[in-house]
Scaffold this motif. Structure first.
Motif, PDB file in Angstrom:
ATOM      1  N   THR A   1     -38.542 -17.197 -12.409  1.00  0.00           N
ATOM      2  CA  THR A   1     -38.714 -16.750 -13.555  1.00  0.00           C
ATOM      3  C   THR A   1     -40.329 -16.448 -14.146  1.00  0.00           C
ATOM      4  OG1 THR A   1     -38.636 -18.352 -15.518  1.00  0.00           O
ATOM      5  CG2 THR A   1     -36.758 -17.434 -14.629  1.00  0.00           C
TER       6      THR A   1
ATOM      7  N   ASP B   1     -32.513 -16.342 -21.329  1.00  0.00           N
ATOM      8  CA  ASP B   1     -32.678 -17.646 -20.802  1.00  0.00           C
ATOM      9  C   ASP B   1     -31.513 -18.424 -20.543  1.00  0.00           C
ATOM     10  OD1 ASP B   1     -35.344 -16.928 -20.793  1.00  0.00           O
ATOM     11  OD2 ASP B   1     -35.880 -18.206 -22.525  1.00  0.00           O
TER      12      ASP B   1
ATOM     13  N   THR C   1     -40.840 -21.647 -13.417  1.00  0.00           N
ATOM     14  CA  THR C   1     -41.049 -20.660 -14.637  1.00  0.00           C
ATOM     15  C   THR C   1     -42.484 -21.059 -15.146  1.00  0.00           C
ATOM     16  OG1 THR C   1     -40.210 -19.679 -16.499  1.00  0.00           O
ATOM     17  CG2 THR C   1     -39.857 -22.162 -16.261  1.00  0.00           C
TER      18      THR C   1
ATOM     19  N   ASP D   1     -42.407 -19.925 -18.306  1.00  0.00           N
ATOM     20  CA  ASP D   1     -41.683 -19.661 -19.720  1.00  0.00           C
ATOM     21  C   ASP D   1     -41.687 -21.253 -20.077  1.00  0.00           C
ATOM     22  OD1 ASP D   1     -40.631 -19.142 -22.097  1.00  0.00           O
ATOM     23  OD2 ASP D   1     -38.976 -17.915 -20.911  1.00  0.00           O
TER      24      ASP D   1
ATOM     25  N   PHE E   1     -38.002 -22.756 -21.262  1.00  0.00           N
ATOM     26  CA  PHE E   1     -37.122 -23.487 -20.411  1.00  0.00           C
ATOM     27  C   PHE E   1     -37.642 -24.895 -20.259  1.00  0.00           C
ATOM     28  CE2 PHE E   1     -36.463 -19.317 -18.339  1.00  0.00           C
ATOM     29  CZ  PHE E   1     -35.005 -19.390 -18.161  1.00  0.00           C
TER      30      PHE E   1
END
Length: 77
Positions: A3, A33, A49, A51, A54
């Motif tokens: 991601t 998510d 990821t 992000d 997460f």
């Protein structure tokens, strides 16, 4: 599952003998998510990821999938 990283990176890892799949490969580019998390958990996949969400979720949910949080600034997709 990948991601917020380029799909080309997943393809490159595959050429090096690793099993890698980008969320877009599963038509999940716009998935939540939670949906990505659930698929990774069900398929015993790790989430790679950029992000932070997460990584934070993994701290709170002990039995979730492996999360590898990439913390490089200003990388191109």
């Amino acid at each position: 599952m990948w991601t917020q990283l380029p799909s080309a990176l997943a393809r490159w890892l595959t050429t090096k003998g690793h099993e890698a799949e980008h969320v877009a490969d599963r038509q999940m580019a716009t998935a939540s998510d939670k949906a990505i998390w659930d698929v990774a958990l069900q398929s015993h996949a790790a989430i790679l990821t950029k992000d932070e969400d997460f990584a934070q979720r993994k701290i709170l949910i002990e039995d979730g999938p492996v999360v590898i949080w990439i913390r490089l600034r200003n990388t191109r997709r």
